[in-house]
Write an enzyme that holds these catalytic residues in place. Structure first.
Site, short mmCIF file in Angstrom:
data_model
loop_
_atom_site.label_atom_id
_atom_site.label_comp_id
_atom_site.label_asym_id
_atom_site.label_seq_id
_atom_site.Cartn_x
_atom_site.Cartn_y
_atom_site.Cartn_z
N SER A 111 0.83 -1.20 0.00
CA SER A 111 0.00 0.00 0.00
C SER A 111 0.87 1.25 0.00
O SER A 111 2.07 1.19 0.28
CB SER A 111 -0.92 -0.02 1.23
OG SER A 111 -0.16 -0.26 2.41
N GLU A 132 1.08 5.61 0.99
CA GLU A 132 0.53 6.78 1.67
C GLU A 132 0.83 8.02 0.83
O GLU A 132 1.95 8.20 0.37
CB GLU A 132 1.17 6.94 3.06
CG GLU A 132 0.66 8.18 3.79
CD GLU A 132 1.38 8.41 5.13
OE1 GLU A 132 1.20 7.56 6.03
OE2 GLU A 132 2.09 9.42 5.25
N ASP A 141 -0.57 15.73 16.26
CA ASP A 141 0.22 16.63 17.11
C ASP A 141 -0.43 17.99 17.09
O ASP A 141 -0.80 18.47 16.02
CB ASP A 141 1.66 16.71 16.59
CG ASP A 141 2.36 15.38 16.74
OD1 ASP A 141 2.29 14.79 17.84
OD2 ASP A 141 2.94 14.90 15.75
N GLN A 188 5.30 3.74 12.29
CA GLN A 188 6.22 4.82 11.95
C GLN A 188 7.38 4.22 11.15
O GLN A 188 7.68 3.03 11.29
CB GLN A 188 6.74 5.42 13.27
CG GLN A 188 7.67 6.59 13.12
CD GLN A 188 7.01 7.74 12.40
OE1 GLN A 188 6.97 7.73 11.18
NE2 GLN A 188 6.49 8.69 13.14
N PHE A 231 13.69 14.92 8.96
CA PHE A 231 12.39 14.33 9.23
C PHE A 231 12.46 13.38 10.44
O PHE A 231 11.59 13.39 11.31
CB PHE A 231 11.88 13.60 7.98
CG PHE A 231 10.52 13.03 8.16
CD1 PHE A 231 9.42 13.87 8.22
CD2 PHE A 231 10.32 11.66 8.32
CE1 PHE A 231 8.14 13.36 8.44
CE2 PHE A 231 9.06 11.14 8.53
CZ PHE A 231 7.97 12.00 8.59
N HIS A 247 3.61 -0.83 3.93
CA HIS A 247 2.95 0.44 3.62
C HIS A 247 4.07 1.44 3.26
O HIS A 247 4.93 1.73 4.10
CB HIS A 247 2.18 0.91 4.86
CG HIS A 247 1.28 2.09 4.60
ND1 HIS A 247 0.21 2.04 3.73
CD2 HIS A 247 1.29 3.35 5.10
CE1 HIS A 247 -0.40 3.21 3.72
NE2 HIS A 247 0.24 4.03 4.53
N LYS A 276 4.95 10.50 -4.94
CA LYS A 276 5.76 10.19 -6.13
C LYS A 276 5.56 8.72 -6.52
O LYS A 276 5.33 7.88 -5.65
CB LYS A 276 7.25 10.40 -5.83
CG LYS A 276 7.60 11.86 -5.59
CD LYS A 276 9.12 12.01 -5.61
CE LYS A 276 9.50 13.41 -5.20
NZ LYS A 276 10.21 13.48 -3.95
P1 FAD Z 1 -1.89 8.27 20.75
O1 FAD Z 1 -2.16 6.85 20.45
O2 FAD Z 1 -2.96 9.07 21.40
O3 FAD Z 1 -0.56 8.36 21.61
C1 FAD Z 1 0.02 9.62 21.91
C2 FAD Z 1 0.94 9.47 23.12
O4 FAD Z 1 0.15 9.23 24.28
C3 FAD Z 1 1.91 8.29 23.02
O5 FAD Z 1 3.09 8.63 23.73
C4 FAD Z 1 1.16 7.17 23.70
O6 FAD Z 1 2.02 6.15 24.16
C5 FAD Z 1 0.47 7.95 24.84
N1 FAD Z 1 -0.80 7.35 25.24
C6 FAD Z 1 -1.71 6.74 24.46
N2 FAD Z 1 -2.77 6.34 25.20
C7 FAD Z 1 -2.50 6.74 26.48
C8 FAD Z 1 -3.19 6.62 27.73
N3 FAD Z 1 -4.38 6.00 27.77
N4 FAD Z 1 -2.63 7.15 28.84
C9 FAD Z 1 -1.43 7.79 28.79
N5 FAD Z 1 -0.70 7.91 27.64
C10 FAD Z 1 -1.26 7.39 26.49
N6 FAD Z 1 -0.20 12.94 12.12
C11 FAD Z 1 -1.04 13.79 11.48
O7 FAD Z 1 -1.19 14.92 11.94
N7 FAD Z 1 -1.73 13.42 10.38
C12 FAD Z 1 -1.62 12.19 9.82
O8 FAD Z 1 -2.25 11.87 8.84
C13 FAD Z 1 -0.72 11.26 10.46
N8 FAD Z 1 -0.57 10.01 9.97
C14 FAD Z 1 0.26 9.11 10.62
C15 FAD Z 1 0.37 7.81 10.12
C16 FAD Z 1 1.20 6.89 10.76
C17 FAD Z 1 1.31 5.49 10.21
C18 FAD Z 1 1.96 7.28 11.90
C19 FAD Z 1 2.87 6.30 12.57
C20 FAD Z 1 1.85 8.57 12.41
C21 FAD Z 1 1.00 9.50 11.78
N9 FAD Z 1 0.83 10.81 12.27
C22 FAD Z 1 -0.02 11.69 11.63
C23 FAD Z 1 1.61 11.27 13.43
C24 FAD Z 1 0.85 11.04 14.77
O9 FAD Z 1 -0.36 11.75 14.79
C25 FAD Z 1 1.76 11.53 15.90
O10 FAD Z 1 2.89 10.69 15.99
C26 FAD Z 1 1.12 11.68 17.26
O11 FAD Z 1 2.08 12.28 18.16
C27 FAD Z 1 0.70 10.38 17.93
O12 FAD Z 1 -0.45 9.92 17.37
P2 FAD Z 1 -1.14 8.56 17.95
O13 FAD Z 1 -2.36 8.37 17.16
O14 FAD Z 1 -0.15 7.47 18.02
O15 FAD Z 1 -1.48 9.07 19.44
#
Ligand code: FAD
Length: 292
Positions: free
Chosen positions: A15, A17, A109, A180, A220, A270, A276
């Protein structure tokens, strides 16, 4: 439109992205690229969503375009960090309207300028809250993916607590994980082992970035908390001023990395295609000619 959960059960998936460009010209170029990416017959294409605002509607347009024009399953990323519950509910209505059935549920973020903004009670704190909300709304009519961090999320205390939070996301209703980027496969295999030990059996799809620009890669990785392995420094450092050499070495590196992952049991790859076609076209061709 096909649910990714079923596709993932049937085979190893390949796949891509993509991300929504900022300008109308960039958007037009992306639509052309999407045509070429779809000709490679990927199992799905996902499109990122800007947690920082801007051209968010474009994500949904692009996802709808891929599935209606090309019949290729597509997935919308959705972040909850700067949305209220009501806004997320409205977006899910829109998903229903556009027949978007595959969602990568993320926290995102917070945008810099919004870091001081207080959260409304009831809004989503972690991606697991978003997963639960989506699952309650759509039940088994959608596939839900979540992000995984083989080298541990930058805000996590340690690898074990990070794995436990991943388990929370699965318990909340997620079907699969996309990781990631990473360059040393040991990070992926150790991560999967850590998850299996605590009872997480969902597919963990490695996210792979083919290296095409060493300087951009270092910048990055610093931002997203992925490490650049010694092997990558040694291979790509000397090629820093040689774009053609970097492209060639990056293609070979990605093919080797993906082969090892697939042989070691990864459920698919993925690719962070960066809007590109090249070099993912060559990498995919090489992988499809291999047996796993
Ligand atoms: P969460 O799962 O909420 O985790 C965030 C932090 O909180 C982590 O340190 C986790 O360990 C901690 N945590 C989780 N649950 C709990 C809990 N219950 N209690 C205490 N701590 C907890 N960003 C974008 O803006 N747009 C995108 O389209 C995008 N696509 C992505 C695609 C992939 C495959 C990846 C790997 C990342 C992507 N990101 C994207 C980046 C991502 O949004 C950031 O890395 C963000 O900081 C973490 O997102 P998450 O969904 O893992 O957050």
């Amino acid at each position: 439109m096909t649910l990714l959960t079923r596709v993932l059960e049937a085979k190893k998936t390949f796949s891509f992205e993509v991300f929504p460009p900022k300008t109308p010209e960039g958007h037009a170029r992306l639509l052309e690229t999407i045509g070429k990416l779809c000709a490679l017959k990927p199992d799905f294409i996902s499109c990122t969503y800007g947690a920082g605002g801007g051209n968010r509607d474009r994500t949904f347009e692009i996802v709808e375009h891929i599935q209606t024009v090309y019949g290729i399953p597509s997935m919308a990323h959705l972040t909850c960090v700067s949305h209220s519950r009501a806004e997320i509910a409205a977006i899910l209505e829109e998903f229903e309207r556009r027949k978007i059935r595959n969602i990568l549920a993320l926290r995102g973020d917070p945008p810099q300028e919004a870091s001081g903004v207080s959260r409304e009670p009831g809004d989503f704190r972690y991606s697991s809250d978003l997963v639960a909300f989506i699952r309650a709304r759509f039940q088994d009519r959608v596939s839900i993916g979540v992000a995984g961090f083989p080298e541990t999320h930058v805000l996590s205390k340690d690898a074990d607590s990070d794995a436990r939070f991943l388990k929370e996301k699965i318990r909340a209703g997620a079907d699969f994980v996309i990781t990631q980027l990473f360059f040393d496969n040991r990070h992926y295999f150790d991560y999967v082992e850590r998850l299996r030990k605590i009872g997480v059996h969902a597919p963990v799809i490695p996210g792979i970035l083919p290296i095409t620009d060493y300087a951009a890669l270092k910048r990055f990785c610093e931002r997203c908390g992925a490490s650049v392995s010694r092997e990558v420094h040694d291979l790509f450092g000397p090629l820093a001023d040689d774009p053609a050499g970097t492209l060639e070495a990056g293609t070979a590196f990605a093919i080797k990395q993906c082969r090892e992952l697939l042989k070691g049991g990864a459920p698919g790859i993925h690719f962070y295609a960066l809007n590109k076609t090249h070099p993912v076209d060559d990498i995919l061709k090489a992988l499809r000619n291999s047996s796993f």
